[in-house]
Design an enzyme around this catalytic site. Structure first.
Site, PDB file in Angstrom:
ATOM      1  N   ASN A  44       2.232   1.482  11.377  1.00 43.39           N
ATOM      2  CA  ASN A  44       2.917   2.756  11.069  1.00 43.39           C
ATOM      3  C   ASN A  44       2.483   3.973  11.877  1.00 43.39           C
ATOM      4  OD1 ASN A  44       4.108   1.091   9.287  1.00 43.39           O
ATOM      5  ND2 ASN A  44       3.366   2.070   7.420  1.00 43.39           N
ATOM      6  N   TYR A  65      -0.410   4.923  13.079  1.00 45.82           N
ATOM      7  CA  TYR A  65      -1.746   5.489  12.896  1.00 45.82           C
ATOM      8  C   TYR A  65      -2.701   4.996  13.997  1.00 45.82           C
ATOM      9  CZ  TYR A  65       0.465   7.192   8.733  1.00 45.82           C
ATOM     10  OH  TYR A  65       1.336   7.829   7.898  1.00 45.82           O
ATOM     11  N   PRO A  88       0.833  -1.213   0.000  1.00 47.27           N
ATOM     12  CA  PRO A  88       0.000   0.000   0.000  1.00 47.27           C
ATOM     13  C   PRO A  88       0.860   1.253   0.000  1.00 47.27           C
ATOM     14  CG  PRO A  88       0.043  -1.013   2.191  1.00 47.27           C
ATOM     15  CD  PRO A  88       0.726  -1.965   1.257  1.00 47.27           C
ATOM     16  N   GLN A 141      -6.766  -0.630   1.282  1.00 55.96           N
ATOM     17  CA  GLN A 141      -6.280  -0.435   2.649  1.00 55.96           C
ATOM     18  C   GLN A 141      -7.148   0.600   3.362  1.00 55.96           C
ATOM     19  OE1 GLN A 141      -2.540   1.549   3.698  1.00 55.96           O
ATOM     20  NE2 GLN A 141      -1.977  -0.250   4.899  1.00 55.96           N
ATOM     21  N   GLY A 165       7.176  -2.134  -2.067  1.00 57.30           N
ATOM     22  CA  GLY A 165       6.670  -0.776  -2.117  1.00 57.30           C
ATOM     23  C   GLY A 165       7.342   0.022  -3.220  1.00 57.30           C
TER      24      GLY A 165
HETATM   25  C1  LIG Z   1       5.334   6.892  -1.198  1.00 51.11           C
HETATM   26  C2  LIG Z   1       5.002   5.915  -0.106  1.00 51.11           C
HETATM   27  C3  LIG Z   1       3.728   5.907   0.434  1.00 51.11           C
HETATM   28  C4  LIG Z   1       3.376   4.968   1.409  1.00 51.11           C
HETATM   29  N1  LIG Z   1       2.089   4.910   1.873  1.00 51.11           N
HETATM   30  C5  LIG Z   1       1.690   3.901   2.678  1.00 51.11           C
HETATM   31  C6  LIG Z   1       0.322   3.698   2.978  1.00 51.11           C
HETATM   32  O1  LIG Z   1      -0.575   4.404   2.518  1.00 51.11           O
HETATM   33  N2  LIG Z   1       0.020   2.662   3.806  1.00 51.11           N
HETATM   34  C7  LIG Z   1       0.971   1.842   4.336  1.00 51.11           C
HETATM   35  O2  LIG Z   1       0.648   0.906   5.081  1.00 51.11           O
HETATM   36  N3  LIG Z   1       2.276   2.006   4.035  1.00 51.11           N
HETATM   37  C8  LIG Z   1       2.653   2.983   3.213  1.00 51.11           C
HETATM   38  N4  LIG Z   1       3.964   3.090   2.838  1.00 51.11           N
HETATM   39  C9  LIG Z   1       4.929   2.090   3.281  1.00 51.11           C
HETATM   40  C10 LIG Z   1       5.078   0.988   2.236  1.00 51.11           C
HETATM   41  O3  LIG Z   1       3.911   0.198   2.141  1.00 51.11           O
HETATM   42  C11 LIG Z   1       6.259   0.064   2.586  1.00 51.11           C
HETATM   43  O4  LIG Z   1       6.049  -0.447   3.881  1.00 51.11           O
HETATM   44  C12 LIG Z   1       7.599   0.773   2.542  1.00 51.11           C
HETATM   45  O5  LIG Z   1       7.762   1.483   1.326  1.00 51.11           O
HETATM   46  C13 LIG Z   1       8.765  -0.214   2.694  1.00 51.11           C
HETATM   47  O6  LIG Z   1       8.717  -1.182   1.657  1.00 51.11           O
HETATM   48  P1  LIG Z   1       9.751  -1.109   0.418  1.00 51.11           P
HETATM   49  O7  LIG Z   1      11.129  -1.168   1.024  1.00 51.11           O
HETATM   50  O8  LIG Z   1       9.429  -2.303  -0.414  1.00 51.11           O
HETATM   51  O9  LIG Z   1       9.519   0.200  -0.264  1.00 51.11           O
HETATM   52  C14 LIG Z   1       4.347   4.047   1.889  1.00 51.11           C
HETATM   53  C15 LIG Z   1       5.645   4.101   1.358  1.00 51.11           C
HETATM   54  C16 LIG Z   1       5.968   5.003   0.367  1.00 51.11           C
HETATM   55  C17 LIG Z   1       7.358   4.990  -0.229  1.00 51.11           C
END
Ligand SMILES: Cc1cc2nc3c(=O)[nH]c(=O)nc-3n(C[C@H](O)[C@H](O)[C@H](O)COP(=O)(O)O)c2cc1C
Length: 369
Positions: free
Chosen positions: A179, A181, A24, A101, A321
């Site tokens: 995270n 929230y 997400p 989500q 992500g």
């Molecule tokens: C631009 C951005 C927006 C994100 N928004 C959310 C979100 O809306 N909900 C959530 O649970 N995590 C959010 N995350 C966290 C990601 O889901 C993920 O946990 C994080 O990027 C680490 O994973 P990765 O190393 O594969 O990027 C966000 C991350 C990024 C980079």
């Protein structure tokens, strides 16, 4: 290459063509008064990524009160449901699966989103963080502690959002209990100082989460519900770990064995936590033995480590992500061993098509055509 476990189907409760999940991600593209996902932006963005085994949408607010970032899409009005219908249809037409989500930011919001009124939280404690408002980043404020009536109303808001998600054609919902929230604010001892049945003991601090889960279960089968947790989050989004933090997540995750959920979605630590005495450093390894259902893992994985964590038996699915921002065809790139494109942080939340719809697939790049 094609025998890698990430690319094999997964059939427990879910029916996924591979184990690569799009994590997400808030992208702040619902730049309209109603925070409605649009045909110009959201539809092509998710459609481009439909080869994922599962897409989890950006966090989507379950009510007006739940919002805390500029231009995030919601799932509480008819117009928003109609907008999401177009997204789910396109993803399904391309053979994809998509969960939404469900999000409430609690004290991470700002009075600017609420006509000057305070955001709500378990207790009146300022996270001392930053909120992304229409006028840019602003310091968070001391929120209002939720009354019992407001807690019950919020449970209803989540139930209503889950009902809307079904109407919008989603394959399931993910509760954003991660995270820093609202749910995380209830779980954590430094953000929850309540003395009623929602504070104090671990059972009390997790009560709101389980009430929401029970309520959502009335409108969508539990096999279509996922929940996200970030147990070793520390020093971000206003969360500080204490000696009860990990036991709290152990309690929640063990209790979730009594349900038959689609999955639990865990994050490895977002920051270095080797100096934090209360933190667990290897989340998948620690929690896998405690949970009998599907475990999705996230944060910092690449192709190799994603295959490895499944092969070692520590996870069933891997959520990506940032790699999904810049590689709409991530599955095809993994399958063919293609190089991966880098993402541009400047356009994560910038609005518009740039940095959103213009990342090409490997084969769309002129040098590979
Ligand atoms: C631009 C951005 C927006 C994100 N928004 C959310 C979100 O809306 N909900 C959530 O649970 N995590 C959010 N995350 C966290 C990601 O889901 C993920 O946990 C994080 O990027 C680490 O994973 P990765 O190393 O594969 O990027 C966000 C991350 C990024 C980079």
């Amino acid at each position: 290459m094609s025998t890698q476990v990430l690319l094999t189907p997964y059939h427990k409760n879910l029916d996924l063509k591979n184990r690569v999940v799009m994590a997400p991600m808030t992208r702040s593209r619902a730049t309209n008064d109603g925070n409605i996902p649009t045909e110009d932006l959201h539809v092509p963005y998710y459609k481009q990524r439909a080869s994922a085994g599962l897409i989890i949408t950006e966090g989507s607010q379950v009510s007006k009160q739940a919002v805390g970032y500029v231009s995030t899409a919601g799932i509480h009005t008819k117009e928003q449901v109609d907008g999401w219908k177009k997204v789910t249809k396109e993803v399904h037409d391309k053979g994809g699966k998509i969960f939404i989500q469900l999000w409430h930011v609690g004290r991470m919001s700002h009075p600017d989103f609420h006509n000057g009124n305070l955001p709500v939280a378990p207790s009146a404690l300022n996270p001392n963080a930053q909120s992304y408002t229409p006028e840019g980043f602003k310091d968070t404020v001391t929120p209002k502690a939720m009354s019992i009536d407001e807690i019950k109303q919020t449970v209803d808001d989540f139930k209503n959002a889950a009902k809307n998600a079904v109407e919008a054609g989603f394959d399931g919902v993910e509760i954003h209990s991660s995270n820093g929230y609202l749910f995380h604010q209830f779980f954590n001892g430094t953000s929850n100082h309540r003395t009623d049945e929602y504070g104090g003991t671990i059972e009390n601090r997790t009560r709101f989460f389980f009430e929401v889960l029970e309520a959502i279960k009335e409108v969508i089968p539990q096999e279509k519900i996922g929940a996200r947790f970030n147990p070793s989050l520390d020093g971000m989004f206003g969360i500080t770990m204490d000696e009860e933090t990990i036991p709290t997540f152990e309690y929640i995750i063990k209790k979730l064995n009594d349900y038959n959920l689609a999955y639990i979605h865990l994050s490895e630590p977002f920051t270095e936590v080797s100096d934090i005495p209360y933190a667990v450093q290897n989340i998948a390894e620690h929690f896998r033995p405690l949970y009998n259902g599907t475990l999705m893992i996230n944060a910092g994985f690449d192709q190799e480590s994603g295959n490895k964590v499944i092969e070692e038996g520590n996870a069933d699915l891997v959520a990506y992500g940032k790699l999904y921002i810049s590689n709409p065809d991530l599955v095809e790139r993994f399958a063919n061993g293609y190089e991966l494109a880098d993402w541009d942080d400047d356009t994560f939340y910038s609005g518009g098509k740039e940095g959103y719809l213009d990342y090409p697939t490997y084969n769309q790049q002129p040098e590979h055509a």
